[in-house]
Design a protein around this motif. Structure first.
Motif, PDB file in Angstrom:
ATOM      1  N   PRO A 120     -24.961  78.337 -15.019  1.00  0.00           N
ATOM      2  CA  PRO A 120     -23.684  78.787 -15.589  1.00  0.00           C
ATOM      3  C   PRO A 120     -23.448  80.292 -15.447  1.00  0.00           C
ATOM      4  CG  PRO A 120     -24.735  77.246 -17.078  1.00  0.00           C
ATOM      5  CD  PRO A 120     -25.695  77.473 -15.952  1.00  0.00           C
ATOM      6  N   ALA A 150     -20.031  87.145 -16.644  1.00  0.00           N
ATOM      7  CA  ALA A 150     -18.851  87.984 -16.418  1.00  0.00           C
ATOM      8  C   ALA A 150     -19.182  89.457 -16.649  1.00  0.00           C
ATOM      9  CB  ALA A 150     -17.724  87.539 -17.333  1.00  0.00           C
ATOM     10  N   LYS A 209     -15.184  75.993  -8.571  1.00  0.00           N
ATOM     11  CA  LYS A 209     -14.616  77.318  -8.302  1.00  0.00           C
ATOM     12  C   LYS A 209     -15.471  78.080  -7.292  1.00  0.00           C
ATOM     13  CE  LYS A 209     -12.151  78.938 -12.424  1.00  0.00           C
ATOM     14  NZ  LYS A 209     -12.409  79.806 -13.591  1.00  0.00           N
ATOM     15  N   THR A 232     -18.325  83.786  -9.060  1.00  0.00           N
ATOM     16  CA  THR A 232     -16.899  83.489  -8.962  1.00  0.00           C
ATOM     17  C   THR A 232     -16.051  84.725  -9.284  1.00  0.00           C
ATOM     18  OG1 THR A 232     -17.463  81.299  -9.755  1.00  0.00           O
ATOM     19  CG2 THR A 232     -15.143  81.830  -9.663  1.00  0.00           C
ATOM     20  N   LEU A 267     -17.176  75.189 -12.937  1.00  0.00           N
ATOM     21  CA  LEU A 267     -17.805  76.396 -12.379  1.00  0.00           C
ATOM     22  C   LEU A 267     -18.238  76.166 -10.932  1.00  0.00           C
ATOM     23  CD1 LEU A 267     -20.073  77.559 -15.353  1.00  0.00           C
ATOM     24  CD2 LEU A 267     -18.152  78.833 -14.412  1.00  0.00           C
ATOM     25  N   ASN A 319     -20.680  81.874 -12.765  1.00  0.00           N
ATOM     26  CA  ASN A 319     -19.527  82.620 -13.263  1.00  0.00           C
ATOM     27  C   ASN A 319     -19.506  84.032 -12.688  1.00  0.00           C
ATOM     28  OD1 ASN A 319     -17.136  82.694 -14.778  1.00  0.00           O
ATOM     29  ND2 ASN A 319     -18.175  83.891 -16.378  1.00  0.00           N
ATOM     30  N   ILE A 337     -22.217  82.189 -19.825  1.00  0.00           N
ATOM     31  CA  ILE A 337     -21.002  82.386 -19.040  1.00  0.00           C
ATOM     32  C   ILE A 337     -20.415  83.774 -19.316  1.00  0.00           C
ATOM     33  CG2 ILE A 337     -18.621  81.563 -18.736  1.00  0.00           C
ATOM     34  CD1 ILE A 337     -19.735  78.717 -19.026  1.00  0.00           C
TER      35      ILE A 337
END
Lengths: 254, 347
Positions: B12, B333, B66, B19, B63, B16, B329
Motif C-alpha cells: 500500500p 504520499a 492506478k 502513483t 492502488l 501510493n 497510504i
C-alpha cells in the motif's frame, strides 16, 4: 459397584488428614464420613477428593437468558471497567458485594462462583449511582435485579436457608406498609430483632435510656398518634392488586 | 529531464508513493520481491478492511490499478536491489531479477519494504501448526477471502471460537516488546464477521488490554453490543488438545482470579507484526539505521517519521513500525512529496 453408608463408625473432621489443610477451601473438599464400596470400608480419609478450582466451561445459555429479561438486556455491553463498583453505596460496607464481578459471572455463566455470593447478591439498595456513571449504559442497578432473579431461580434452596431472615423482615415490612400505610422504624426494628432471636439485645442499657428519653420528651407518644394516610384504603387495594399480579407472573414464568 | 525515483516495495505505501510520483511526471522504478503487487494484503487475501468493512479490493485493487495504468511506472516483479551505492547526491542501484540485472542512477529512494506477520509457531505454548484448529488472523483472513470459514480439522462450522490477543507482541519471551497496534481491531472485526457468518457460533476474546485506538473503538463497541462477542481478561498460557476434537485454552481469568481450561472448536491467534528479515537486510544494503525492535528507524519519530537517517532515502509504511493500511497510504504520499522535493533540489 455397591455403595452403602456405614453410619456406626466415628470419623475425624472433613479433610483433617490433609497436611496443608488450611490452604484448601471447605467447599473444595469432597469426603464421605461413612462409605462402603463393594464391602470395603472407605470411610473418611479413604475417599477424600480435592476438587479442582479450574473453570472448565463458559455457559452462554445463561447469558442469553439474562439478555432476554428487561432488567438484564444490556448485559452484553459490560466491559468490566469497574465504574459501578467504584461508585457503589454498598461495596464500601460489604467487600463481597461487587456489581462489576457479578455482571462478569453472569456473562460467563459462572454459577459456581455466583453461588458463593447468594447472601450478598440482594444487597443493592437501588441508589442508581452506578447506572448514572456507567460509561457503556449497562444499567448495573437493574442488572442487580436480574442477578436477584437468577439467584432465586437457580438456587431456591440456598435462598430459602441463607435469606430466611431477610424474607421474614420483608414480610414484616410489607405487612406494616399495607396495614398502616406508613413505616414505623421502631416497630420494624423490634420485630426484626425478635425474628432473629435477638430480642434480648433490645433491652440493653443504651436502648433503655433511649426509650426513657423518648417517653420523657413525648416523641414516643407522638409516634403512636400518627394516623393512616388519607384515603389509604384505595392505595392499599392498588398495592395488593399489584402484588397479586406479580405473584401470578412469577408463577407463570416458573 | 524527468527525475528518476526508486521505490522499493509494492505494498500500500509503495504503490501510493509510486502513483503520486508518476502524477508529478517522475519516472518511477518500482522493485517488488513478489510476482504480484499489493504486498501483504494481497498475499494473504485480506477480504474486508476495518473500520468500515469495505472490501480490501476497493483499496488494494484500486492502488494496483492506478500504478499499472500509469505510463511512467516501471514495475520490476520478483526482483530486488542487489547493490546500492551513493553517487554524490544521487544513488546507483543494481536491480536484480531471476534473468537479468541492471544498474540505474536515481535522484532519491523510497523504502517501503513493509512487515512480516509474526509466525506463531515460534511461540510453542500456542501449539500453532500442532493442531489444525489453531490458526492465526492471517489464516482466518485468507479463509474468509476464500469464502471458507469452516474448521480446518473436519470442515464443520465452528460452534465456539477463541481469539487470543498479543500473540508475538508485548512479550519479552519472543523478543517483541512493542504493541502491534492493529491486531486488536482485526480480531474484533473478524469476531464480528464470524458471528455474522455463523450466528450460532460463540466468540470469545482473551485480552490483556483491548487497544482499538481512535475511532476503531466503534468496532469494538459494535462487536459487544450488536454481536454479543464476549471479552475475557487474561492471556492464554497454553493450548492443548481436548476431548471430541477440541482445543483447550488454559489461562487465568484475572477478573475473578481463577484458572480456566476451556474447550474451543477453533482458536485464532492475533499474531502481530514484525520487521521481518527484509528490514535488517535493506538497512545494511542502503546504510540506513535499524531500531531496537527490528524495524527501520526514522530520523525523528515525531517531526519526520518518513525520513531515514540518510539524506535522499525516505521511509513509508510498516517498515518503520506496525501500522494500519490507511497510515501506510498516508506515509506513502508523505514520502513521495519529500522524495520529489529532494530530487528537484539536487537536479
Amino acid at each position: 459397584m455397591a455403595l452403602e453408608k456405614n453410619e456406626s463408625r466415628p470419623v475425624a473432621e472433613k479433610g483433617e488428614h490433609i497436611i496443608a489443610r488450611h490452604l484448601i477451601d471447605d467447599d473444595s473438599i469432597k469426603e464421605e464420613k461413612n462409605l462402603v464400596i463393594d464391602g470395603v470400608d472407605v470411610s473418611g480419609r479413604w475417599n477424600t477428593f480435592i476438587l479442582s478450582r479450574v473453570d472448565s466451561e463458559f455457559d452462554r445459555s445463561f447469558f442469553n437468558e439474562i439478555k432476554e429479561t428487561v432488567v438484564g438486556s444490556r448485559i452484553n455491553r459490560c466491559w468490566q471497567c469497574g465504574m459501578c463498583t467504584a461508585s457503589c453505596t454498598v461495596t464500601p460496607l460489604y467487600r463481597r458485594f461487587n456489581p462489576r464481578a457479578f455482571i462478569y459471572m453472569m456473562q460467563l455463566g459462572n454459577l459456581k462462583e455466583l453461588k458463593k455470593y447468594i447472601d450478598v447478591a440482594w444487597r443493592c439498595v437501588g441508589c442508581y449511582k452506578c447506572s448514572q456513571r456507567c460509561p457503556k449504559q449497562v444499567n448495573p442497578a437493574e442488572m442487580m435485579e436480574a442477578l436477584a432473579l437468577v439467584v432465586k431461580k437457580y438456587f431456591p434452596e440456598e435462598v430459602e436457608t441463607k435469606l430466611k431472615l431477610d424474607e421474614e423482615v420483608k414480610k414484616i415490612y410489607e405487612d406494616m406498609i399495607l396495614g398502616h400505610g406508613r413505616l414505623d422504624l421502631a416497630k420494624l426494628h423490634t420485630s426484626s430483632m425478635q425474628k432473629a432471636g435477638r430480642a434480648k439485645e433490645l433491652l440493653g442499657r443504651i436502648e433503655r435510656d433511649a426509650i426513657f428519653k423518648m417517653a420523657k420528651d413525648g416523641r414516643a407518644f407522638s409516634i403512636l398518634k400518627l394516623g393512616k394516610p388519607r384515603g389509604w384504603g384505595r392505595s392499599k387495594d392498588a398495592i395488593e392488586n399489584y402484588l397479586k399480579n406479580l405473584k401470578t407472573i412469577e408463577r407463570n414464568t416458573d | 529531464m524527468a527525475e528518476n525515483i526508486l521505490v522499493i516495495g509494492g505494498g500500500p505505501a509503495g504503490l501510493n508513493a509510486a502513483t503520486m510520483l508518476s502524477e508529478l511526471g517522475v519516472n518511477v522504478t518500482l522493485v517488488e520481491r513478489d510476482s504480484f503487487l499489493g504486498g501483504n494484503p494481497k498475499k494473504f487475501k485480506y477480504k474486508f478492511l476495518f473500520p468500515d468493512m469495505q472490501p480490501a479490493d476497493n483499496v488494494i485493487g484500486e492502488l494496483i490499478k492506478k500504478a499499472e495504468a500509469a505510463g511512467n511506472i516501471k514495475v520490476n516483479y520478483s526482483s530486488e536491489v542487489s547493490d546500492f551505492k551513493e553517487n554524490g547526491k544521487k544513488f546507483d542501484a543494481t536491480i536484480k531479477s531471476a534473468d537479468k540485472s541492471e544498474i540505474k542512477t536515481f535522484d532519491s529512494v523510497i523504502v517501503a519494504t513493509g512487515f512480516e506477520h509474526f509466525d506463531p509457531a515460534r511461540d510453542a505454548k500456542y501449539s500453532y501448526q500442532l493442531f489444525d484448529d489453531v490458526i492465526d488472523i492471517k489464516d482466518l483472513e485468507r479463509m474468509m477471502g476464500e469464502n471458507n470459514l469452516l474448521r480446518p480439522s473436519n470442515g464443520k462450522p465452528p460452534k465456539k471460537v477463541a481469539f487470543i490477543l498479543c500473540v508475538g507482541s508485548r512479550d519479552r519471551h519472543v523478543g517483541n516488546q512493542y504493541c502491534s497496534r492493529v491486531c486488536c481491531t482485526v480480531s474484533v472485526k473478524q469476531a464480528i464477521e464470524l458471528r455474522e457468518h455463523f450466528p450460532d457460533c460463540e466468540a470469545y476474546i482473551f485480552y490483556m488490554d483491548i487497544r482499538t485506538y481512535g475511532f476503531f473503538e466503534d468496532l469494538y463497541w459494535k462487536s459487544m453490543e450488536e454481536y454479543d462477542v464476549q471479552i475475557v481478561k487474561g492471556r492464554v498460557a497454553e493450548i492443548t488438545s481436548g476431548p471430541d476434537n477440541t482445543v483447550v485454552c488454559k489461562g487465568e481469568d484475572t477478573l475473578l482470579r481463577g484458572p480456566f481450561e476451556i474447550q474451543f472448536d477453533m482458536v485464532v491467534l492475533a499474531s502481530g507484526m514484525e520487521g521481518g528479515p527484509q528490514s535488517p537486510e535493506i538497512s545494511k544494503k542502503l546504510g540506513i539505521e535499524l531500531d531496537e525492535h527490528g524495524f527501520l528507524k526514522p530520523e525523528n519519530v515525531t517531526l519526520s517519521p518518513f525520513k531515514s537517517n540518510k539524506d535522499g532515502i525516505f521511509l513509508a509504511g510498516a517498515c518503520t513500525g506496525p501500522k494500519a493500511i490507511s497510515d501506510s497510504i498516508t506515509e506513502g504520499a508523505a514520502a513521495a512529496m519529500n522524495a520529489y522535493t529532494y530530487a528537484v533540489k539536487n537536479r
